[in-house]
Design a protein around this motif. Structure first.
Motif, PDB file in Angstrom:
ATOM      1  N   ARG A 300       0.822  -1.212   0.000  1.00  0.00           N
ATOM      2  CA  ARG A 300       0.000   0.000   0.000  1.00  0.00           C
ATOM      3  C   ARG A 300       0.855   1.260   0.000  1.00  0.00           C
ATOM      4  O   ARG A 300       0.403   2.319  -0.447  1.00  0.00           O
ATOM      5  CB  ARG A 300      -0.907   0.022   1.240  1.00  0.00           C
ATOM      6  CG  ARG A 300      -1.967  -1.059   1.266  1.00  0.00           C
ATOM      7  CD  ARG A 300      -2.835  -0.888   2.498  1.00  0.00           C
ATOM      8  NE  ARG A 300      -3.410   0.451   2.551  1.00  0.00           N
ATOM      9  CZ  ARG A 300      -3.929   1.000   3.653  1.00  0.00           C
ATOM     10  NH1 ARG A 300      -3.904   0.324   4.799  1.00  0.00           N
ATOM     11  NH2 ARG A 300      -4.426   2.212   3.615  1.00  0.00           N
ATOM     12  N   ASP A 329      -4.391   5.585  -2.587  1.00  0.00           N
ATOM     13  CA  ASP A 329      -4.384   5.011  -1.243  1.00  0.00           C
ATOM     14  C   ASP A 329      -3.729   6.039  -0.329  1.00  0.00           C
ATOM     15  O   ASP A 329      -2.628   6.528  -0.629  1.00  0.00           O
ATOM     16  CB  ASP A 329      -3.597   3.697  -1.209  1.00  0.00           C
ATOM     17  CG  ASP A 329      -3.819   2.908   0.079  1.00  0.00           C
ATOM     18  OD1 ASP A 329      -3.751   3.529   1.156  1.00  0.00           O
ATOM     19  OD2 ASP A 329      -4.063   1.692   0.000  1.00  0.00           O
ATOM     20  N   ARG A 332      -0.038   5.510   0.468  1.00  0.00           N
ATOM     21  CA  ARG A 332       0.966   5.450  -0.594  1.00  0.00           C
ATOM     22  C   ARG A 332       1.723   6.766  -0.732  1.00  0.00           C
ATOM     23  O   ARG A 332       1.140   7.848  -0.675  1.00  0.00           O
ATOM     24  CB  ARG A 332       0.301   5.104  -1.924  1.00  0.00           C
ATOM     25  CG  ARG A 332       1.315   4.779  -3.045  1.00  0.00           C
ATOM     26  CD  ARG A 332       0.614   4.494  -4.371  1.00  0.00           C
ATOM     27  NE  ARG A 332      -0.450   3.518  -4.200  1.00  0.00           N
ATOM     28  CZ  ARG A 332      -0.254   2.207  -4.092  1.00  0.00           C
ATOM     29  NH1 ARG A 332       0.976   1.726  -4.124  1.00  0.00           N
ATOM     30  NH2 ARG A 332      -1.279   1.388  -3.953  1.00  0.00           N
TER      31      ARG A 332
END
Length: 466
Positions: A300, A329, A332
């Motif tokens: 992620r 995300d 990220r």
């Protein structure tokens, strides 16, 4: 030694065979026998008596065809008692092809015609000589073994005891020196902590005494002012300005208490390069030096500039952004080539090794989970904020980075792998080279939140090793 066999034409028996075998004559001169199989006295059964060995003879005396022993002595077979069933002749020959005793007729006109045959005495002599050779070899082998046991092994045992004794002395000497140095350092640090504790205690007592007196004075001042307020007549109150001013100034002069680092224990008093080196060596040489097998990068958090391997342990830098950007995300990194580990660390001792190979630009270290992830600023940039601590390598420079400050490191040789050791109880973070055990940098910091493995790669790749 045994006698050398000679070839025999066995002509001395051809006349007798002419009258006994079908009444026909046989030319035995053209029969082919192996040269070693016959001697001129092939069929002569009158053997000379066995000669007794002289005093000068060696322990093993080789047998000859002229000095054979009897059955009982040799234990092989009997020459006198055996007769050929077919020809009723003495079995004084041996068929090599069929490995059996035969008579001379069997060799010439019988079932062993054309076979490889030899005189029994020659056969026995050869066997005895062979046994003599075997016994001599066994004796030599036994002598070699005896020498090996009595000399080589004994010398090895003496050398072993000497070397083991030296090794023990070496270990005890080194251990004694380490214990001595450790005890001295331990005593020095304990005394330093004691002095620091006494200093802080003295400051605390001084502060406590000062503020206790101030608190008492403030109480008295307040009581007087309350008395003036509640018991003084208006006419007196109107003319008591001077007294009131003095009381107010007295209260204001007390000031406000404020905390100071002088009232805290200076943790540097317990810092010791020797103690840290011994501790780090004990941890790094242990079985957990390469970290847990389940340590991986969190997919992620992987920047679009990086590619994560299937096993989740290798990230590779790509200069070009992928055509298909990964789904959004909040975890990220969207600008810097960063990636974080999956497991948070807030207790115990942890260590792991990152394979950096020939990468010319990378960062390895730790960061808080709360570190920013978005944008090009310093918030999500490893080493440029208060949330991350990393060892950085760019081109030929090595440095430790935290809060935007770079501390240059002196690295003797370019490491192919970089190890990180985090000891949460002592709040110690240490960077080292696994191959040599060299400590590259260490620090003590009061970490206040769980930490994650942090890595950045701007050239080639980096791998978390098992």
């Amino acid at each position: 030694m045994g006698t050398k066999p000679e070839t025999s034409s066995i002509a001395s028996v051809s006349a007798d065979l002419d009258s006994r075998e079908h009444g026909s004559k046989m030319d035995l001169r053209n029969m082919e026998f192996e040269p070693q199989l016959f001697s001129p006295s092939s069929f002569n059964n009158n053997l000379p008596p066995k000669e007794s060995p002289t005093k000068d003879e060696p322990p093993f005396v080789r047998a000859t065809s002229a000095s054979t022993t009897s059955d009982t002595e040799s234990g092989i077979f009997s020459v006198e008692s055996e007769l050929c069933v077919e020809h009723e002749s003495e079995l004084d020959w041996f068929c090599i092809s069929e490995q059996k005793l035969i008579c001379s007729h069997c060799a010439i006109v019988g079932s062993c015609h054309g076979h490889s045959v030899t005189q029994l005495t020659t056969r026995v002599t050869a066997i005895r000589n062979q046994l003599v050779d075997v016994c001599e070899k066994i004796q030599l082998q036994a002598q070699r073994i005896e020498r090996f046991v009595n000399h080589t092994l004994a010398a090895k045992e003496r050398a072993l005891q000497t070397e083991a004794s030296r090794a023990r002395e070496h270990i005890l000497a080194q251990g004694s020196r380490v214990r001595e140095a450790l005890e001295e350092e331990e005593q020095r640090l304990l005394e330093a902590v004691q002095r620091e504790e006494e200093r802080v205690e003295e400051g605390l007592l001084t502060q406590r005494s000062h503020w206790s007196r101030a608190l008492s004075g403030l109480g008295q001042t307040r009581s007087r002012l309350v008395h003036v307020l509640t018991h003084m007549a208006d006419a007196q109150l109107a003319t008591a300005g001077q007294e009131i001013t003095e009381r107010v100034e007295e209260a204001e002069g007390v000031g406000h208490p404020c905390d100071t680092d002088k009232l805290n224990l200076n943790t540097a008093c317990s810092d010791s390069k020797l103690l840290r080196g011994l501790w780090a060596g004990a941890v790094l040489l242990g079985p957990a030096a390469y970290g847990p097998a389940d340590l991986q990068f969190d997919p992620r958090t992987v920047s679009p500039l990086l590619t994560l391997s299937e096993d989740g342990r290798t990230v590779t830098f790509s200069k070009r952004h992928p055509r298909d950007s990964p789904a959004y995300d909040p975890a990220r990194f969207d600008h810097w080539p960063n990636v974080l580990g999956t497991a948070a660390m807030s207790t115990g001792t942890h260590s792991w090794v990152t394979e950096v190979g020939q990468s010319g630009a990378y960062k390895v270290g730790v960061c808080y989970q709360s570190m920013e992830r978005k944008g090009p600023g310093n918030g999500p940039r490893l080493g440029y904020n208060d949330c991350s601590w990393v060892l950085s390598h760019y081109d030929s420079d090595y440095s430790f980075c935290h809060a935007g400050k770079n501390q240059a490191l002196r690295v003797v040789r370019r490491p192919q792998r970089v190890g990180v050791l985090l000891d949460w109880p002592s709040h110690t973070l240490l960077f080292y080279e696994p191959d040599s055990g060299t400590v590259l940098h260490s620090l003590t910091h009061p970490f206040s939140a769980p930490l994650l493995v942090a890595c950045a790669v701007a050239d080639r790749s980096a791998t978390l090793l098992e």
